[in-house]
Design a protein around this motif. Structure first.
Motif, PDB file in Angstrom:
ATOM      1  N   UNK A 186       2.539   8.323   4.980  1.00  0.00           N
ATOM      2  CA  UNK A 186       1.191   8.648   5.430  1.00  0.00           C
ATOM      3  C   UNK A 186       0.241   7.485   5.189  1.00  0.00           C
ATOM      4  N   UNK A 187       0.357   6.841   4.015  1.00  0.00           N
ATOM      5  CA  UNK A 187      -0.494   5.687   3.722  1.00  0.00           C
ATOM      6  C   UNK A 187      -0.187   4.526   4.665  1.00  0.00           C
TER       7      UNK A 187
ATOM      8  N   UNK B  65       9.660  15.491  -6.373  1.00  0.00           N
ATOM      9  CA  UNK B  65       8.644  14.437  -6.457  1.00  0.00           C
ATOM     10  C   UNK B  65       9.040  13.212  -5.640  1.00  0.00           C
ATOM     11  N   UNK B  66      10.328  12.929  -5.541  1.00  0.00           N
ATOM     12  CA  UNK B  66      10.777  11.776  -4.757  1.00  0.00           C
ATOM     13  C   UNK B  66      10.414  11.932  -3.288  1.00  0.00           C
ATOM     14  N   UNK B  67      10.635  13.117  -2.741  1.00  0.00           N
ATOM     15  CA  UNK B  67      10.307  13.344  -1.340  1.00  0.00           C
ATOM     16  C   UNK B  67       8.801  13.404  -1.126  1.00  0.00           C
ATOM     17  N   UNK B  68       8.074  13.932  -2.094  1.00  0.00           N
ATOM     18  CA  UNK B  68       6.608  13.928  -1.987  1.00  0.00           C
ATOM     19  C   UNK B  68       6.076  12.503  -1.957  1.00  0.00           C
ATOM     20  N   UNK B  69       6.659  11.638  -2.805  1.00  0.00           N
ATOM     21  CA  UNK B  69       6.260  10.235  -2.793  1.00  0.00           C
ATOM     22  C   UNK B  69       6.574   9.554  -1.477  1.00  0.00           C
ATOM     23  N   UNK B  70       7.733   9.893  -0.887  1.00  0.00           N
ATOM     24  CA  UNK B  70       8.081   9.318   0.411  1.00  0.00           C
ATOM     25  C   UNK B  70       7.077   9.731   1.483  1.00  0.00           C
TER      26      UNK B  70
ATOM     27  N   UNK C 103       0.836  -1.201   0.000  1.00  0.00           N
ATOM     28  CA  UNK C 103       0.000   0.000   0.000  1.00  0.00           C
ATOM     29  C   UNK C 103       0.873   1.253   0.000  1.00  0.00           C
ATOM     30  N   UNK C 104       1.955   1.241   0.808  1.00  0.00           N
ATOM     31  CA  UNK C 104       2.861   2.398   0.845  1.00  0.00           C
ATOM     32  C   UNK C 104       3.523   2.616  -0.510  1.00  0.00           C
ATOM     33  N   UNK C 105       3.988   1.543  -1.145  1.00  0.00           N
ATOM     34  CA  UNK C 105       4.641   1.668  -2.447  1.00  0.00           C
ATOM     35  C   UNK C 105       3.672   2.193  -3.500  1.00  0.00           C
ATOM     36  N   UNK C 106       2.443   1.694  -3.472  1.00  0.00           N
ATOM     37  CA  UNK C 106       1.447   2.134  -4.443  1.00  0.00           C
ATOM     38  C   UNK C 106       1.113   3.611  -4.249  1.00  0.00           C
ATOM     39  N   UNK C 107       0.903   4.022  -2.973  1.00  0.00           N
ATOM     40  CA  UNK C 107       0.591   5.430  -2.707  1.00  0.00           C
ATOM     41  C   UNK C 107       1.764   6.327  -3.074  1.00  0.00           C
TER      42      UNK C 107
END
Length: 784
Positions: free
Chosen positions: A299-300, A289-294, A265-269
């Motif tokens: 959060x997920x 974008x990398x830090x936003x994805x992290x 779920x974390x990887x997908x989000x």
């Protein structure tokens, strides 16, 4: 640093092995040990090694002290002894998810205010609200997140005590539950608020709402309970036969909020947010974008973990992901082993009692194995071979822990997991979670799970699906773990096969034997009920199967695990004394899990308990047999008793006497005054029936309706054993009954105080041992 973190965790584990909490005076050693931090690094090897060992010792002491301090705080929250059984009025919020059954509803209450003057300030309690006997509707009245005022009657945490058994007191200690009890309806309970305005109440109400929506959507779906478990972590709706199939096929870790699900779920989000973030240049300028994805991934993961109840696998995964996310954020090379050790440290810092749960060891152990066989290898296999290698390594590496914890390991697990992991993790779980937004997707998830579940039920029924073995010793498990690590070293490492020799103590454990004409009787602690295992040199007999519980029974929870742990794989015979749930409650579970030769019973001929039982026959006076030089006699009831309509259920109890070498054991079940008078009359009439016994299992748990003074005097036991539950509502054993045995100078043993009681009969006499007094932990209480 990793070495010191491991030492801290070892100190936490060491504290949990103590029978009592250490005195505070030893804390003066900590400043002394802290002085090693002022030592400089040495250029010479030996002094530097000594310095590091000293720092590791300090870390171990800090872990020990931290766990001791937390334990002392937690124990002070428990209900004082003199407030047990006393009415207390209080106000609290229902946390967690209430559970309903045929008897009532059970829930955990976070206490906000104690209204009774001078009453203890308990923080969290587990209570039951029983249905009225004449209730027409049994609709749950208590819901998660509500604020209620109750009058309750409580008792301190106390469970059964058997080798390799479930530790209820440790479970309640970890969850901060200070007492358990029930609601007193004389003072009408009041709902003060439908939704308490606390974060805990909001989370509890949200989880309960999702569960209700799943139940309403998947009304008749056989695997609706699995969908609920995957979404909110509540496994109580899964039927026992399904959970049994999951356990036997080794995929039970998937039917919960596992680390694999959270990572997915974390990887997908994270991927979705990073993908969209790159399409917005203004956002990418402010935050890469990398830090936003992290951030999105964390959060997920945190949201899913909280929704699932924040259990150990969820904690481990969340903390590991946090450490890796910090490394990626700072553009450092992530170190998976360091992340795992930091996660271990953080879990035990927050919850020092996590080391007491099987899930802790299996969760961290599985992750360590995956890293051991996949990280740092020069030649990486293709994806299919890598997947197969990881599954085989997990099966091999976790087998010692599974044998120690559950005395069984699934042999079909690698194949079952190879099919179930991608299906559950990448299809069923995402559909189940998306169903919170679009409920029709729950039908698709349940349909997929139904197909998988039927295959697993078929596979679990295969005779070779699991391997069962007696519980190994700690040293055998340690050697097997070291041997597994050696076997799983990279290809080309010399003498890898030698690791298999370290498995020999695990695969070929020593077996204690019983000499001919000797026998043993293990009075298993099943609470308010009876279960006695009798063993001779080559035969085993189980007398009674303990009580039935709201959602299980003593056979499944206590008796079968104990028999497996002690190496009993089959029963020569079984006796169910009479038709009472505290004696026959575990019958079907024992017969389901252990091949049984025959069944003697005192049940009605039409009892549904006799369905699918092996050659059932009524107990009758005069039946006898001999095993390995030990004589077994049925003394009651007489043959015509089953036609007496006025006879009470308790008076159908099978009375068994076991004799050898001048020593004997007499078991009367729940036989009352009538049974004891019949036994004395028969002894007087035949002038050959000897009622005297070295050991007597007191009738009807020490009720005043049994153990007549004349009967006790005629039996003349040297030892009397009472089987009963802690602070049972019947008041067993009755003080008058206990005094009768004391007048005969009989030694009194009680299962509520001693736990499992082992009796060893030989020509030299009867040796006794009690499990609880010699295997206590600091959180375990003692019966009055």
């Amino acid at each position: 640093m990793r070495f010191y973190l491991i030492a801290f965790c070892l100190g936490v584990w060491l504290l949990q092995q103590q029978a009592t909490l250490p005195p505070t005076r030893w804390l003066w050693l900590l400043p002394l040990l802290s002085s090693v931090l002022w030592l400089p690094r040495f250029s010479q090897t030996t002094p530097e090694i000594l310095r590091r060992l000293a720092v590791a010792l300090l870390s171990l002491a800090l872990g020990f002290a931290w766990a001791a301090w937390r334990a002392d705080l937690r124990l002070t929250e428990r209900l004082p002894d003199h407030w047990q059984g006393v009415d207390i009025s209080l106000v609290g919020v229902v946390s967690g998810l209430p559970q309903s059954d045929a008897r009532g509803e059970r829930f955990v209450l976070d206490v906000e205010q104690v209204l009774t003057p001078n009453a203890p300030d308990v923080k969290r309690i587990q209570i039951a609200r029983y249905w009225p006997r004449d209730a027409v509707s049994r609709t749950p009245t208590v819901h998660a997140g509500e604020r209620w005022q109750f009058t309750v009657r409580l008792k301190r945490p106390y469970g059964t005590h058997n080798p390799h058994g479930f530790d209820l007191e440790a479970w309640m200690l970890e969850r901060g539950i200070a007492a358990s009890g029930y609601v007193r309806e004389q003072s009408a309970p009041q709902r003060l608020a439908a939704r308490a305005g606390t974060p805990v109440a909001w989370i509890a109400a949200t989880r309960a709402g999702i569960r209700e929506r799943i139940d309403a959507t998947l009304t008749d779906a056989p695997y609706a309970g699995v969908i609920t478990a995957l979404v909110i972590g509540d496994q109580r709706g899964i039927p026992p036969e399904q959970m049994r199939a999951f356990t036997r096929t080794g995929i039970q870790h998937l039917i919960s909020i596992s680390g694999l699900h959270i990572t997915m779920i974390a990887a997908l989000a994270g991927w979705l947010v990073a993908f969209g973030w790159r399409r917005w240049p203004r956002l990418a300028e402010r935050l890469p974008s990398r830090q936003a994805g992290l951030l999105a991934a964390m959060l997920a993961a945190a949201s899913y973990s909280i929704l699932a109840g924040f259990q150990v696998p969820a904690q481990r995964t969340l903390f590991m992901l946090a450490v890796l996310a910090l490394a990626f954020w700072g553009r450092r090379e992530p170190q998976p082993f360091s992340a795992l050790i930091w996660a271990l440290f953080i879990v035990l810092l927050i919850d020092p009692w996590a080391v007491l749960s099987a899930g802790f060891w299996l969760s961290f152990g599985a992750m360590a194995v995956i890293l051991w066989v996949s990280v740092g290898r020069v030649a990486l296999p293709d994806k299919l071979r890598g997947w197969i290698s990881v599954q085989a390594a997990l099966t091999l590496a976790l087998a010692p822990a599974l044998l120690l914890l559950f005395q069984q390991v699934s042999l079909i697990s690698p194949l079952a997991n190879a099919i179930a992991i991608p299906l559950v993790s990448w299809l069923v779980t995402p559909l189940a979670l998306l169903g919170v937004i679009a409920p029709p997707l729950w039908h698709a998830a349940a349909w997929l799970m139904d197909g998988l579940g039927q295959s697993l039920v078929w596979a679990s029924a295969l005779p070779w699906a699991i391997a069962v073995q007696p519980a190994p010793t700690g040293w055998a498990v340690l050697f097997a773990v070291i041997g597994t690590a050696w076997l799983l070293l990279p290809r080309g490492f010399p003498l890898r096969a030698l690791g298999a020799f370290l498995w020999l103590p695990l695969l070929f454990p020593p077996h204690a034997s019983i000499a001919p004409r000797h026998f043993e009787a293990d009075v298993i602690d099943v609470g308010q009920g009876t279960a006695i295992l009798i063993r001779t040199a080559r035969h085993t007999l189980l007398y009674d199967t303990g009580p039935a519980f709201a959602d299980s029974d003593a056979g499944e929870r206590i008796i079968v695990p104990y028999l497996r742990a002690t190496g009993v794989g089959t029963l020569s015979g079984m006796i169910v004394s009479h038709d009472d749930s505290d004696h026959s409650g575990g019958l079907h579970s024992v017969l389901r899990d252990l091949p049984t030769g025959w069944l003697l019973h005192g049940l009605p001929a039409t009892s549904p308990l006799l369905n699918n039982t092996p050659t059932p026959r009524h107990c009758q006076r005069g039946q006898h047999w001999q095993w390995d030089g030990v004589r077994f006699d049925i003394l009651n009831p007489h043959a015509t008793a089953y036609g007496e309509t006025s006879r009470r259920d308790n008076d159908f109890s099978c009375v068994l006497k076991i004799s050898s070498g001048g020593q004997s054991l007499l078991i009367t079940g729940d036989g009352e005054r009538r049974v004891e008078l019949e036994l004395m009359e028969q002894a007087l009439r035949n002038n050959g029936t000897d009622l005297s016994a070295t050991v007597l299992i007191a009738g009807h748990h020490g009720s005043r309706t049994s153990s007549l003074a004349e009967f006790v005097e005629q039996v003349q036991p040297q030892i009397s054993v009472f089987t009963m539950g802690y602070r049972n509502r019947f008041g067993h054993p009755h003080p008058q009954v206990v005094s009768r045995f004391r007048e005969q100078d009989a030694r009194i043993l009680r299962s509520d105080r001693g736990g499992l009681i082992k009796l060893t009969f030989s020509e030299a006499g009867v040796a006794t041992s009690e499990y609880h007094p010699f295997h206590r932990r600091y959180w375990q209480g003692s019966a009055p």
